[in-house]
Motif scaffolding. Structure first.
Motif, PDB file in Angstrom:
ATOM      1  N   SER A 153       8.918   0.665   2.676  1.00 54.66           N
ATOM      2  CA  SER A 153       7.773   1.149   3.453  1.00 54.66           C
ATOM      3  C   SER A 153       6.504   0.377   3.089  1.00 54.66           C
ATOM      4  O   SER A 153       5.691   0.042   3.970  1.00 54.66           O
ATOM      5  CB  SER A 153       7.561   2.638   3.199  1.00 54.66           C
ATOM      6  OG  SER A 153       8.714   3.371   3.555  1.00 54.66           O
ATOM      7  N   ALA A 157       4.341  -1.986   5.655  1.00 52.72           N
ATOM      8  CA  ALA A 157       2.912  -1.757   5.885  1.00 52.72           C
ATOM      9  C   ALA A 157       2.120  -3.029   5.629  1.00 52.72           C
ATOM     10  O   ALA A 157       1.175  -3.351   6.379  1.00 52.72           O
ATOM     11  CB  ALA A 157       2.421  -0.628   4.984  1.00 52.72           C
ATOM     12  N   THR A 161       0.076  -4.911   8.711  1.00 54.65           N
ATOM     13  CA  THR A 161      -1.368  -5.091   8.549  1.00 54.65           C
ATOM     14  C   THR A 161      -1.754  -6.558   8.613  1.00 54.65           C
ATOM     15  O   THR A 161      -2.757  -6.934   9.237  1.00 54.65           O
ATOM     16  CB  THR A 161      -1.816  -4.474   7.208  1.00 54.65           C
ATOM     17  OG1 THR A 161      -1.448  -3.097   7.181  1.00 54.65           O
ATOM     18  CG2 THR A 161      -3.318  -4.593   7.026  1.00 54.65           C
ATOM     19  N   LEU A 181      -3.904  -1.713  -0.083  1.00 60.89           N
ATOM     20  CA  LEU A 181      -2.666  -1.028   0.289  1.00 60.89           C
ATOM     21  C   LEU A 181      -1.758  -0.837  -0.933  1.00 60.89           C
ATOM     22  O   LEU A 181      -1.152   0.231  -1.094  1.00 60.89           O
ATOM     23  CB  LEU A 181      -1.933  -1.828   1.367  1.00 60.89           C
ATOM     24  CG  LEU A 181      -2.590  -1.866   2.756  1.00 60.89           C
ATOM     25  CD1 LEU A 181      -1.803  -2.768   3.696  1.00 60.89           C
ATOM     26  CD2 LEU A 181      -2.687  -0.460   3.336  1.00 60.89           C
ATOM     27  N   TYR A 185      -0.550   2.712  -2.685  1.00 57.58           N
ATOM     28  CA  TYR A 185       0.866   3.003  -2.966  1.00 57.58           C
ATOM     29  C   TYR A 185       1.036   3.502  -4.401  1.00 57.58           C
ATOM     30  O   TYR A 185       1.736   4.501  -4.659  1.00 57.58           O
ATOM     31  CB  TYR A 185       1.678   1.736  -2.719  1.00 57.58           C
ATOM     32  CG  TYR A 185       3.147   1.856  -3.032  1.00 57.58           C
ATOM     33  CD1 TYR A 185       4.010   2.556  -2.198  1.00 57.58           C
ATOM     34  CD2 TYR A 185       3.682   1.259  -4.167  1.00 57.58           C
ATOM     35  CE1 TYR A 185       5.360   2.656  -2.470  1.00 57.58           C
ATOM     36  CE2 TYR A 185       5.035   1.349  -4.453  1.00 57.58           C
ATOM     37  CZ  TYR A 185       5.867   2.047  -3.608  1.00 57.58           C
ATOM     38  OH  TYR A 185       7.205   2.149  -3.888  1.00 57.58           O
TER      39      TYR A 185
END
Length: 367
Positions: A153, A157, A161, A181, A185
């Motif tokens: 995941s 992402a 992005t 990001l 996480y």
């Protein structure tokens, strides 16, 4: 002594003054040819052994005249040479080496199993249990970060992005957003594992039961020297539906007959990380099984509690309360699909270790 043609005579004397015969070496006696005759005709090339005998006789020095340094070559004749001194002849007599015996009891601390009774020892045991729960947070965090589903995941992402929002941005903007990001996480993982800290803080003296010593759980500790390195909390439960009319009287007197037919429930079982894998945990399990069969009879069963300290369960409706009988509802710290890899594997290993110990006692009973 007379010399031959082109020869010379030398007077040579020994050390005591007596004359010594000298033999000349005349090259003319070797092979008569013109070349040899020419050599014998030259006085400088005619050699005599008298000169070498003279040198040898005058260069002999008696051994008593002076003591030469070990590095000085020995010029004495072979018949007068002495064998070099051996190391034993010049070395001092060997002194006896003092031998000291080490007291093993002072060098190696003893490893003992005991049932804790004092309050400071029980507090130290509870702290060790709390530390083991806090260590589970690190293990769970590592498992979640490297789990295929959360990791995929994160990668998805980052790719989305970058492709839709950062394709035309400069390098600084790309690094800032992508690192944000990744930070999000990691913070999410930290938040998911934070209940382990609250669970560790819930290990208080009330975890052992009431303040009455007769009603508290049995704390088995492995002590290495003065340090507690392993702890097992054993709860001896009485038979369900106790119909003995003298049950209250037996309980007040602390009689062991009230535990007949009961079972042993292990509520905590942990060893310090640097002492794991050395048989300490197995020794504590053997002691727990022995105490259970001693109080509940030979047929007394032993098992791990569903909500043991390292099960990753948080009691619902409060903390630090007595839930030894499993009457209170509990919830998982992490979802079950995140517990399958690390938590369930450790529980299977613990159950297998307990089964081996119980089988040892069963084989001993048959014999």
């Amino acid at each position: 002594m007379k010399s031959s043609t082109y020869g010379y005579a030398y007077s040579v004397y020994d050390m005591d003054g007596s004359p010594q015969a000298v033999t000349e070496l005349d090259l003319s006696a070797c092979h008569p040819n013109s070349i040899v005759d020419r050599i014998n005709a030259m006085p400088a090339l005619k050699t005599s052994t008298a000169f070498f005998t003279f040198l040898r006789a005058n260069l002999v020095l008696p051994h008593s005249a002076m003591s030469s340094n070990p590095s000085t070559p020995n010029l004495a004749p072979s018949s007068l040479r002495r064998s070099p001194p051996t190391p034993q002849s010049h070395s001092r007599p060997a002194m006896p080496i003092p031998t000291t015996t080490l007291d093993e009891e002072d060098e190696i601390p003893p490893l003992t199993l005991e049932v804790l009774t004092s309050k400071p020892d029980k507090t130290a045991a509870l702290k060790l249990i709390a530390d083991s729960i806090a260590q589970q947070r690190q293990t769970a965090s590592s498992h979640i970060i490297t789990h295929p589903l959360p990791l995929s995941s994160l990668i998805a992402a980052l790719a989305i992005t970058y492709h839709f929002f950062l394709s035309s941005s400069d390098l600084g903007t790309k690094l800032m957003i992508l690192s944000s990001l990744v930070t999000t996480y990691l913070l999410t993982v930290r938040y998911l594992t934070s209940p382990f800290i609250r669970l560790a803080e819930s290990i208080t003296p009330s975890f052992l039961g009431s303040d009455s010593p007769e009603d508290q759980d049995t704390v088995i500790a492995c002590r290495y020297g003065g340090e507690i390195i392993g702890v097992t909390v054993l709860h001896i439960s009485r038979p369900v539906g106790q119909s003995d009319p003298n049950f209250k009287r037996h309980k007040q007197r602390g009689s062991l007959s009230s535990f007949k037919g009961g079972k042993g429930v292990i509520r905590a079982w942990t060893v310090k990380s640097r002492y794991r894998g050395k048989g300490v945990g197995g020794d504590m399990l053997r002691e727990a099984v022995r105490l259970t069969k001693e109080r509940c009879g030979r047929d007394g069963e032993v098992g791990f509690a569903r909500g043991h300290a390292n099960a990753g369960l948080i009691p619902v409706g409060g903390r630090g309360e007595d839930n030894r009988q499993g009457e209170r509802e509990e919830e998982m710290v992490l979802p079950e699909w995140l517990n399958r890899g690390w938590l369930r594997r450790s529980e299977r290993k613990a159950a297998q270790a307990l089964e081996r110990v119980v089988s040892e006692f069963g084989n001993g009973k048959r014999r």
